[in-house]
Design an enzyme around this catalytic site. Structure first.
Site, PDB file in Angstrom:
ATOM      1  N   GLU A 213       0.754  -1.199  -0.172  1.00  0.00           N
ATOM      2  CA  GLU A 213      -0.069  -0.110  -0.074  1.00  0.00           C
ATOM      3  C   GLU A 213       0.927   1.245  -0.048  1.00  0.00           C
ATOM      4  OE1 GLU A 213      -3.369  -0.379   2.856  1.00  0.00           O
ATOM      5  OE2 GLU A 213      -2.537  -2.371   3.115  1.00  0.00           O
TER       6      GLU A 213
ATOM      7  N   CYS B  29      -2.361   9.125   3.101  1.00  0.00           N
ATOM      8  CA  CYS B  29      -1.756   8.658   1.558  1.00  0.00           C
ATOM      9  C   CYS B  29      -2.953   8.995   0.873  1.00  0.00           C
ATOM     10  CB  CYS B  29      -1.697   7.255   1.724  1.00  0.00           C
ATOM     11  SG  CYS B  29      -3.096   6.265   2.436  1.00  0.00           S
TER      12      CYS B  29
HETATM   13  P1  NAD Z   1       8.683   4.828   3.957  1.00  0.00           P
HETATM   14  O1  NAD Z   1       8.785   4.116   2.660  1.00  0.00           O
HETATM   15  O2  NAD Z   1      10.047   5.519   4.212  1.00  0.00           O
HETATM   16  O3  NAD Z   1       8.849   3.973   5.382  1.00  0.00           O
HETATM   17  C1  NAD Z   1       7.725   2.907   5.558  1.00  0.00           C
HETATM   18  C2  NAD Z   1       8.149   2.061   6.535  1.00  0.00           C
HETATM   19  O4  NAD Z   1       9.397   1.216   5.832  1.00  0.00           O
HETATM   20  C3  NAD Z   1       8.994   2.153   7.883  1.00  0.00           C
HETATM   21  O5  NAD Z   1       8.504   1.507   8.885  1.00  0.00           O
HETATM   22  C4  NAD Z   1      10.468   2.604   7.149  1.00  0.00           C
HETATM   23  O6  NAD Z   1      11.181   2.273   8.485  1.00  0.00           O
HETATM   24  C5  NAD Z   1      10.605   1.166   6.594  1.00  0.00           C
HETATM   25  N1  NAD Z   1      11.673   1.193   5.760  1.00  0.00           N
HETATM   26  C6  NAD Z   1      12.482   1.954   5.281  1.00  0.00           C
HETATM   27  N2  NAD Z   1      13.220   1.528   4.508  1.00  0.00           N
HETATM   28  C7  NAD Z   1      13.061   0.275   4.249  1.00  0.00           C
HETATM   29  C8  NAD Z   1      13.543  -0.677   3.561  1.00  0.00           C
HETATM   30  N3  NAD Z   1      14.457  -0.761   2.630  1.00  0.00           N
HETATM   31  N4  NAD Z   1      12.969  -2.238   3.534  1.00  0.00           N
HETATM   32  C9  NAD Z   1      12.099  -2.466   4.403  1.00  0.00           C
HETATM   33  N5  NAD Z   1      11.312  -1.498   5.093  1.00  0.00           N
HETATM   34  C10 NAD Z   1      12.087  -0.140   5.370  1.00  0.00           C
HETATM   35  O7  NAD Z   1       7.464   5.686   4.189  1.00  0.00           O
HETATM   36  P2  NAD Z   1       7.221   6.970   5.401  1.00  0.00           P
HETATM   37  O8  NAD Z   1       7.958   8.056   4.809  1.00  0.00           O
HETATM   38  O9  NAD Z   1       7.390   6.190   6.610  1.00  0.00           O
HETATM   39  O10 NAD Z   1       5.517   7.026   5.222  1.00  0.00           O
HETATM   40  C11 NAD Z   1       4.952   7.753   4.200  1.00  0.00           C
HETATM   41  C12 NAD Z   1       4.491   6.960   2.686  1.00  0.00           C
HETATM   42  O11 NAD Z   1       3.561   6.173   3.049  1.00  0.00           O
HETATM   43  C13 NAD Z   1       3.976   8.134   1.822  1.00  0.00           C
HETATM   44  O12 NAD Z   1       4.311   7.806   0.529  1.00  0.00           O
HETATM   45  C14 NAD Z   1       2.507   7.586   1.860  1.00  0.00           C
HETATM   46  O13 NAD Z   1       1.561   7.915   0.730  1.00  0.00           O
HETATM   47  C15 NAD Z   1       2.527   6.063   2.305  1.00  0.00           C
HETATM   48  N6  NAD Z   1       1.315   5.516   2.770  1.00  0.00           N
HETATM   49  C16 NAD Z   1       0.540   4.675   2.152  1.00  0.00           C
HETATM   50  C17 NAD Z   1      -0.625   4.281   2.650  1.00  0.00           C
HETATM   51  C18 NAD Z   1      -1.527   3.422   1.719  1.00  0.00           C
HETATM   52  O14 NAD Z   1      -2.460   2.724   2.304  1.00  0.00           O
HETATM   53  N7  NAD Z   1      -1.523   3.448   0.543  1.00  0.00           N
HETATM   54  C19 NAD Z   1      -0.851   4.756   3.969  1.00  0.00           C
HETATM   55  C20 NAD Z   1      -0.049   5.570   4.465  1.00  0.00           C
HETATM   56  C21 NAD Z   1       0.927   5.880   4.173  1.00  0.00           C
END
Ligand code: NAD
Length: 467
Positions: free
Chosen positions: A238, A272
């Site tokens: 997601e 999101c």
């Molecule tokens: P992010 O992708 O930076 O991090 C998300 C999670 O992944 C965190 O727990 C982070 O520590 C972890 N992570 C970071 N690098 C990783 C890797 N290489 N492998 C595995 N895990 C890793 O996102 P963010 O900045 O925390 O959140 C914002 C983003 O999330 C925005 O793009 C937003 O649109 C999206 N989002 C999507 C939804 C949805 O349902 N589609 C809901 C909420 C947020």
């Protein structure tokens, strides 16, 4: 040094890292800085716990209802902690806790039994639904509890166990949530791991994990999918969104302005499926800009724990820098700030609620995901062009159409290339409906029965009616 890890055995090895309050930018607590080499033991324990947890759906169902009660009872401890580390207004944190409990209850209903399939031949096919095994759930910082529960509630109900990794910006309420739920769940059924990368990457790629369910940004989603490819674990992603709101020429601007404002600025725009761009008919454009700017200028911005706060800070410094740079670039390229346009001169990660007009359509504020309290309003003179522009990014999470003639609005909404299209509102979802982005916004389906089946595999027994 922590003495326990929610939902599992003591973890004496980990050091700790500081957790910051975004309303001040200063540390206020610590969380365990777990290392990737601890994951083998965690996943092994999740696997052992799975052997018992998968056995009896009725026991599981009862445990999940009890866990939901425990979460609800702990609301007065969970909500302030969530606000402290995430920044959102306290009432929103209470709503998030309530949503997590509701989601547990929704999925706690016992699973449907085997399905018989007949096709006229003298054979009997029965489809049984079986769990997958240990699930890795990785979530971001914008709705830590709500998004975590969207993953663990269906996964646990299906009979899987879960290793949950919150964002290092918001580890605390998630740890408390798991600790509260551990009164109802056997050890190892839900384990929280906290720490910095490569912890998430190693969890996603762990050979003992059978489903990686990830919510976060598009680039990280790609990395997660690549990591999970090694074990061919199922992947649900997601990802980000850049939802457009298309206003039709019969829209009553004053009537919808406040709803549209909150569709963009709720949770400080860190949603999101927030409205991230508005397309307004050229004739109404300045009226729309002024109406949204009025709300942006009058909304109460402050610390989430302060009574009366309607909009909190941005969650973290890198995100604030991104919001600031997207805005600065738009202003440098000729955009005009009808409200805001700058950081607030106070401690913490506050950015003034910002409404921009004259934004270059090819700039990152329109084509990318600002994920903050900044909204571009773009004029259009031809509706087909507005729909093309709404569909013209790599994202496909949601979208909305606003107008007085609902049938016409619905017809236009049907032309949006996304997973969910709303009419005269935005980002409202029920627990029972599917939620799935298209294009770069996601892979797989969350929510409702579809989310449950995303955590199950079919097992088919096929036999003749007679020996
Ligand atoms: P992010 O992708 O930076 O991090 C998300 C999670 O992944 C965190 O727990 C982070 O520590 C972890 N992570 C970071 N690098 C990783 C890797 N290489 N492998 C595995 N895990 C890793 O996102 P963010 O900045 O925390 O959140 C914002 C983003 O999330 C925005 O793009 C937003 O649109 C999206 N989002 C999507 C939804 C949805 O349902 N589609 C809901 C909420 C947020």
């Amino acid at each position: 040094m922590p003495t326990s890890r929610p939902g599992r055995a003591p973890a004496p090895r980990s050091e700790c890292f500081a957790v910051l309050d975004p309303a001040t930018g200063t540390p206020f607590a610590e969380a365990p800085d777990q290392q990737p080499d601890e994951l083998d033991a965690v996943v092994e324990q999740a696997h052992e716990a799975w052997l018992g947890w998968r056995a009896d759906p009725i026991t599981r169902s009862k445990a999940l209802f009890t866990a939901a009660d425990a979460v609800e009872t702990a609301g007065a401890r969970l909500a302030p902690l969530l606000t402290r580390e995430q920044g959102k207004p306290l009432a929103d944190s209470y709503a998030e806790v309530a949503r997590a409990a509701a989601r547990l209850r929704y999925f706690a209903e016992p699973l449907p039994g085997p399905q018989k399939i007949t096709d006229g031949r003298p054979v009997r096919s029965e489809v049984h639904w079986r769990p997958l095994g240990p699930v890795a759930a990785i979530v971001p910082w914008n709705f830590p509890l709500q998004l975590a529960s969207a993953k663990f509630a269906p996964a646990l109900a299906a009979g899987n166990t879960v290793v949950l990794k919150p964002s290092p910006y918001t580890p605390l309420a998630t740890r408390l949530l798991a600790s509260v739920m551990s009164t109802a769940l056997p050890e190892g059924v839900l384990t929280v791991v906290t720490g910095h990368e490569p912890l998430g990457a190693r969890l996603a790629a762990h050979p003992g994990i059978r489903h990686v369910t990830f919510t976060g940004s598009v680039p990280t989603g790609r990395a997660v999918a690549a990591g999970a490819a090694a074990s061919l674990a199922r992947v649900t992603l997601e990802l980000g969104g850049n939802d457009a709101a298309v206003l039709l020429d019969d829209v009553e601007v004053e009537r919808i302005a406040e709803r549209l404002f909150w569709a963009a600025f709720r949770n400080c725009g860190q949603v999101c499926m927030a409205v991230k761009r508005v397309y307004a008919p050229a004739r109404l454009h300045s009226q729309v800009v002024e109406a949204l700017a009025h709300h942006a200028k009058t909304v109460v911005v402050g610390a989430g724990l302060d009574p009366g706060t309607q909009l909190g800070p941005v969650n973290n410094a890198p995100q604030l820098a991104r919001v600031e740079s997207y805005t600065a670039q738009a202003l440098a390229d000729g955009a005009r700030a009808a409200a805001g346009g700058h950081r607030l001169d106070r401690p913490g990660y506050f950015f003034a609620p910002t409404v921009l007009s004259d934004v270059p359509p090819a700039g990152p504020l329109v084509t990318g995901e600002q994920f903050g309290p900044v909204l571009p309003v773009l004029p259009y003179s031809n509706l087909d062009e507005a729909v093309d522009a709404a569909n013209g990014t790599g994202f496909g999470l949601g979208g909305s159409v606003w107008g007085a003639d609902l049938d016409r609005a619905e017809e236009v909404a049907g032309r949006l290339e996304c997973g969910t299209a709303w009419i005269n509102h935005h980002a409202e979802i029920s627990l029972a409906q599917p939620f799935a982005g298209i294009k770069e916004s996601g892979v797989g389906v969350a929510g409702g029965p579809w989310g449950l089946y995303g955590n199950l595999r079919p097992f088919v027994v096929h036999r003749p009616e007679e020996a």
